[in-house]
Motif scaffolding. Structure first.
Motif, PDB file in Angstrom:
ATOM      1  N   CYS A   1       0.868  -1.171   0.000  1.00 47.54           N
ATOM      2  CA  CYS A   1       0.000   0.000   0.000  1.00 47.54           C
ATOM      3  C   CYS A   1       0.900   1.215   0.000  1.00 47.54           C
ATOM      4  O   CYS A   1       1.580   1.488   0.975  1.00 47.54           O
ATOM      5  N   TYR A   2       1.000   1.891  -1.117  1.00 46.48           N
ATOM      6  CA  TYR A   2       2.042   2.893  -1.229  1.00 46.48           C
ATOM      7  C   TYR A   2       1.534   4.320  -1.199  1.00 46.48           C
ATOM      8  O   TYR A   2       0.629   4.693  -1.943  1.00 46.48           O
ATOM      9  N   GLY A   3       2.175   5.115  -0.362  1.00 45.56           N
ATOM     10  CA  GLY A   3       1.851   6.534  -0.302  1.00 45.56           C
ATOM     11  C   GLY A   3       0.360   6.788  -0.162  1.00 45.56           C
ATOM     12  O   GLY A   3      -0.166   7.739  -0.708  1.00 45.56           O
ATOM     13  N   GLY A   4      -0.325   5.892   0.545  1.00 50.82           N
ATOM     14  CA  GLY A   4      -1.738   6.109   0.806  1.00 50.82           C
ATOM     15  C   GLY A   4      -2.636   5.824  -0.371  1.00 50.82           C
ATOM     16  O   GLY A   4      -3.818   6.151  -0.361  1.00 50.82           O
ATOM     17  N   ASP A   5      -2.074   5.188  -1.418  1.00 53.09           N
ATOM     18  CA  ASP A   5      -2.912   4.851  -2.572  1.00 53.09           C
ATOM     19  C   ASP A   5      -3.626   3.537  -2.309  1.00 53.09           C
ATOM     20  O   ASP A   5      -3.068   2.468  -2.495  1.00 53.09           O
ATOM     21  N   ILE A   6      -4.866   3.634  -1.856  1.00 51.46           N
ATOM     22  CA  ILE A   6      -5.569   2.399  -1.572  1.00 51.46           C
ATOM     23  C   ILE A   6      -6.515   2.028  -2.719  1.00 51.46           C
ATOM     24  O   ILE A   6      -7.074   0.953  -2.760  1.00 51.46           O
TER      25      ILE A   6
END
Lengths: 597, 374
Positions: free
Chosen positions: A555-560
């Motif tokens: 889950c990267y940089g809050g990109d869900i």
């Protein structure tokens, strides 16, 4: 114009031998269609026909041709060539006096050509052989003419040698039609008798009958009766084919055209039926009418259960145009609600499936094709079983009978061994073999239909590098040791996968289905045994190993949103799976068992 | 007052690693200054966001943030510090051993950055080369030792399931790391993403080995004082990444930069353009670079909550769920709970459900079970 200047004919050809191209050239040569409206395969109006280069529905076209100062009306009836449509083809032929036999100058006669030539002979048609594709380097017209004379006993001394593609010899063909084909027979009786050779549903005009008027005449306002159903209608329009519909005042003996009469139901316009006058009509219909009898059956289900209503509507609409399509609702524990459909043959089945998927945008799950079995119970009851699920328990069956066909296979002689092996594997009984040329052989086998509908044709093609051609003919029923092969997924039976097979073939089929399912069913949380069983006896087993890993990406940089999309995709895939007991089975798995090895 | 996280994306790299599909551009270092201008403009355009909140954590991620020069970093962080209520307790920057220098590390620490994340991936130089990393294990060790002089809180990223990586090799990576004793270790299972170099050249290791590696990581790290707190994350007591926890526990965060994502006001998710030139262009025109704004329904929020919390070892705490949604998790999801329990995917306690190791292995299956109602 008297009927002496009518010529009604059809074209017989093997697929790809150039039937549609010749028809196109004749239409062009007679200026029947303006250049602007002309396109390739003009008589094949369905997208599927254009794409596959086959003719599914009959079509007719009226051409005017001037020969030695006289104007002739030529009616060409374009018929399907495939064995599935033999009855339709025979009715189209009954509407003609002659036939053009197109033979590819390098390929020669094929099994299907042969079958259709015999059909034409049965219908007393005068046959003009035409040698096509003479422009090809591989063309050997002399040898092919010899073959036609030897095998079919037709005189080829005046056979036009043409290239439909290059437009060579088209006039010769048109003139041969006028010179060699007889005009319609004059009839004394003027009571209306018109033969229906196809029908078509028009949203505005209702079911339209394609007819050949044999005797009498018909015009707008006449009351007509369909002799098979005894239903009566008032004629709203008669016309001829250009090939688009052109209304005319009346159609008389010898003419080919259409009759519209605000008929709601295409089943009233049955191929082979006779149309007569409602009052003082004929008492005897034209010979040759048969009720449609489906040969091949399968279950058709929507891949997404929610599409059931849409599937029903699609079938109802296709049925409007295809009286030989038969269906009734059925339900399966594994697949939910769907339909058991009956078809004329495998090609017909494939066409209907493809049309539903394409024209109505539905994804389907189809079950393995079946034939119609006759079952006699120990109590002496006679049952007809078209769905393996409906087979009574073994203990209550006295004996079973299955449909058999006579197959005619034409092949280069180097593949005789391969073909005979295949026929033997498929429970064939050798009948006889004949050389039709030095290197070409005709092999006849009596075979169970249920072996043919499985993967026979594909296997035949692959074992002969595509050279063999096949035709078959129903020969009735014979007793046979048949069993129902069931498939169990994690110990639960999957009704949609049951098939009826010969006892001797059950083991091999069971193993092959289990193997295919193993690759088609995705790993799940637990191990899934796949078993093939006859009665209570397990004859084959495979295992789908338990799933070990099914994790989301980082889950990267809050990109869900990305992960959510992935999950939703998975969820959507799951929706398209069918639950068989504890096991989720994807649609593809049901289809995978139909594929050849 | 809400205490959100701030994410800042640096989309520049020396080169693209073979497994990477994040938004990053190699050979665009010339644009870094313009880009920093754009970031600071974007921050100013979000003045309203900052003035009503207190930024609690900052995470500068990438890309390769350590590609920025000391002066560029200073300019960026200075700009951020001038925002209202900017006083983060955790301030992380990501780095690549290849680009770490002592001067840069000093500049980070001076600027107030107090947590460093280093991408190691594995200790085997052949594998590092094979996946397109520009550093050796020795480069990492040097960088790590320099970093330890400036930072008390260091994370090291590792990946398992790499080409030619054996279980033993991965264990060795972990052993070496444990000896260095960083406060935080992340251990990701390699996911082959379409469009990456590896996707076309490597089929991936088998699931069995992948899971053995994962289980090994959990075991070895737990045995040496690291708490497994999220699917792929382990930390010493008190050193969980507070910033990332905000993503998983549904707290607010604002993302600045190309392709950055934000979540605020309880029901709004937005994301920025992922096109670098467009991003710079829009901000030079004074426009917000947001290209998507999604307003979440209650059902969406439920789904997100479950999806994110089931990544956490803590799982779903009944009271917290009740406070958020005013309904009982146990009642709402009774069937899914029973299913997941019977399948061995979760453990149920009086106050929560949390994933078992099998539940982590089959996380998608587990989450999907709870999303079925939607």
């Amino acid at each position: 114009m008297g009927s002496s200047r009518f010529r009604n004919f059809c074209i017989i050809a093997h697929i790809d031998h150039g039937k549609s191209t010749l028809a196109d050239r004749m239409i062009e040569a007679t200026n029947t269609v303006s250049q602007r409206d002309m396109h390739e395969q003009i008589l094949d109006t369905m997208e599927l026909e254009q794409e596959r280069g086959i003719t599914i529905k009959s079509q007719a076209v009226r051409m005017i041709y001037e020969y030695e100062g006289e104007e002739y009306t030529l009616n060409l009836i374009d018929t399907p060539g495939h064995v599935d449509f033999t009855y339709e083809v025979s009715r189209s032929m009954a509407a003609c006096e002659g036939a053009i036999l197109v033979v590819d100058a390098s390929q020669g006669i094929e099994a299907q050509t042969l079958a259709n030539v015999y059909l034409a002979m049965d219908n007393d048609l005068e046959i003009i052989p035409v040698i096509n594709k003479i422009d090809l380097n591989s063309a050997r017209p002399d040898e092919i003419c010899q073959e036609i004379e030897d095998v079919l006993g037709l005189d080829t001394s005046e056979a036009p040698r043409i290239s439909a593609k290059e437009g060579i010899g088209i006039e010769d063909v048109l003139q041969a039609v006028i010179k060699h084909l007889p005009p319609p027979k004059e009839t004394e009786d003027d009571t209306l008798k018109a033969l229906i050779f196809d029908s078509y549903y028009d949203n505005y005009k209702g079911a339209i009958s394609y007819v050949r008027v044999v005797q009498g005449s018909v015009k707008q306002g006449d009351m007509i009766s369909f002799m098979a159903t005894n239903h009566q209608f008032e004629v709203t329009e008669v016309g001829v084919f250009l090939p688009s519909q052109l209304p005319v005042k009346s159609l008389s003996a010898g003419e080919v055209g259409y009759i519209a009469a605000s008929i709601k139901n295409v089943s009233d316009t049955r191929v082979g039926d006779t149309i007569t006058s409602a009052e003082h009509g004929a008492t005897e219909p034209l010979p040759g009418y048969k009720d449609v009898t489906p040969m091949v059956f399968c279950g058709i289900y929507p891949a997404d259960g929610a599409d059931y209503e849409d599937l029903r509507d699609a079938l109802a609409k296709l049925e409007l145009n295809d009286a030989s399509l038969i269906y009734e609702p059925e339900s399966s524990i594994a697949l939910g609600f769907g339909f058991r459909c009956g078809f004329l043959g495998l090609l017909h089945m494939e066409i209907i499936q493809e049309r539903v998927e394409r024209e109505y945008d539905l994804d389907l799950i189809t079950t393995a094709p079946s034939v119609s079995y006759h079952v006699t119970t120990v109590k002496g009851e006679k049952l007809v079983v078209e769905n393996p699920t409906n087979l009574p328990p073994v203990t209550s069956i006295d004996y079973m009978e299955e449909p058999i066909v006579e197959t005619t296979i034409m092949t280069p002689d180097e593949y005789v061994g391969a073909v005979m092996d295949l026929c033997q594997e498929k429970r064939g009984t050798f009948k006889n073999m004949e050389y039709i040329e030095e290197t070409r052989v005709l092999i006849h086998y009596i075979m169970p239909l249920n072996e043919i509908i499985y993967d026979f044709f594909d296997t035949l093609k692959s074992r002969t590098r595509g050279y063999a051609s096949l035709d078959y003919d129903m020969k009735g029923y014979q007793k046979s040791n048949l069993v129902r092969l069931d498939i169990l997924l994690n110990s639960d039976m999957c009704d949609a996968l049951s098939i009826i097979v010969h006892e001797d073939r059950a083991y091999a089929r069971g193993r092959s289905i289990a193997e295919k399912l193993k690759t088609a069913i995705p790993k799940q949380m637990f191990e899934i045994p796949i078993q093939a069983a006859i009665g209570g006896k397990i004859i084959a087993r495979e295992t789908v190993k338990a799933m070990r890993k099914d994790v989301l990406s980082k889950c990267y940089g809050g990109d869900i949103t990305r992960k959510k999309k992935l999950l939703e995709k998975q969820k959507k895939g799951k929706k398209r799976m069918r639950q068989v007991g504890s096991v989720a089975v994807p649609s593809e798995a049901f289809m995978s068992v139909l594929k050849m090895d | 007052m809400s205490m959100p996280g701030l994410y800042v994306h640096i989309p520049f790299c020396l080169r693209k690693c073979h497994y990477c599909d994040f938004v990053s551009y190699p050979n665009m270092e010339n644009s870094i200054d313009e880009y920093i201008d754009a970031l600071l403009t974007e921050a100013k355009l979000n003045d309203a966001f900052f003035s009503s909140r207190r930024i609690d954590t900052v995470f500068i991620g990438g890309g390769t943030p350590s590609l920025l020069s000391p002066s560029q970093i200073e300019r960026l962080v200075c700009g951020l510090q001038s925002l209202p209520n900017f006083n983060p307790t955790e301030f992380t920057i990501e780095s690549n051993p290849e680009t770490i220098t002592d001067t840069k590390l000093a500049a980070y620490a001076n600027a107030g950055i107090n947590r460093l994340s280093i991408g190691l991936q594995c200790h085997d130089n052949d594998i590092l080369r094979a996946i397109g990393r520009g550093h050796t294990y020795q480069n990492f060790l040097t960088a790590y030792k320099l970093a330890a002089n400036h930072f008390d809180n260091i994370n090291v990223d590792t990946i398992f399931g790499l080409p030619n990586q054996t279980l033993e090799s991965f264990r060795e990576t972990l052993r070496q790391l444990i000896e260095l004793s960083p406060t935080h270790i992340s251990s990701y299972s390699l996911k082959l993403e379409q469009g990456t170099n590896l996707y076309s050249s490597f089929y991936g290791i088998d699931d069995e080995t992948d899971r053995e590696m994962y289980h090994t990581a959990i075991e070895m790290l737990s045995d040496t004082g690291y708490f497994h707190y999220e699917t792929s994350n382990f930390s010493q007591q008190g050193f969980e990444c507070k910033h990332n926890m905000k993503y998983w526990t549904g707290e607010e965060y604002l993302g600045l930069g190309v392709a950055a994502h934000s979540y605020y006001d309880g029901n709004t998710r937005t994301n920025n353009t992922d096109n670098l030139m467009q991003y710079i262009q829009m901000l030079s025109n004074g426009e917000k670079p947001t290209v998507n704004t999604i307003t979440l329904s209650n059902a969406d929020m439920l789904e997100d909550y479950i999806m994110l919390h089931l990544r956490l070892v803590e799982g779903i705490v009944f009271d917290d769920f009740y406070n958020k949604f005013n309904t009982s998790f146990q009642n709402e999801y009774a069937d899914a709970i029973t299913f997941a329990k019977d399948a061995g995917l979760i453990t149920i306690t009086d106050s929560s459900v949390h994933p078992t190791i099998k539940g982590f292995d089959l996380q998608n299956t587990l989450i999907s079970e709870f999303m079925k109602k939607m």
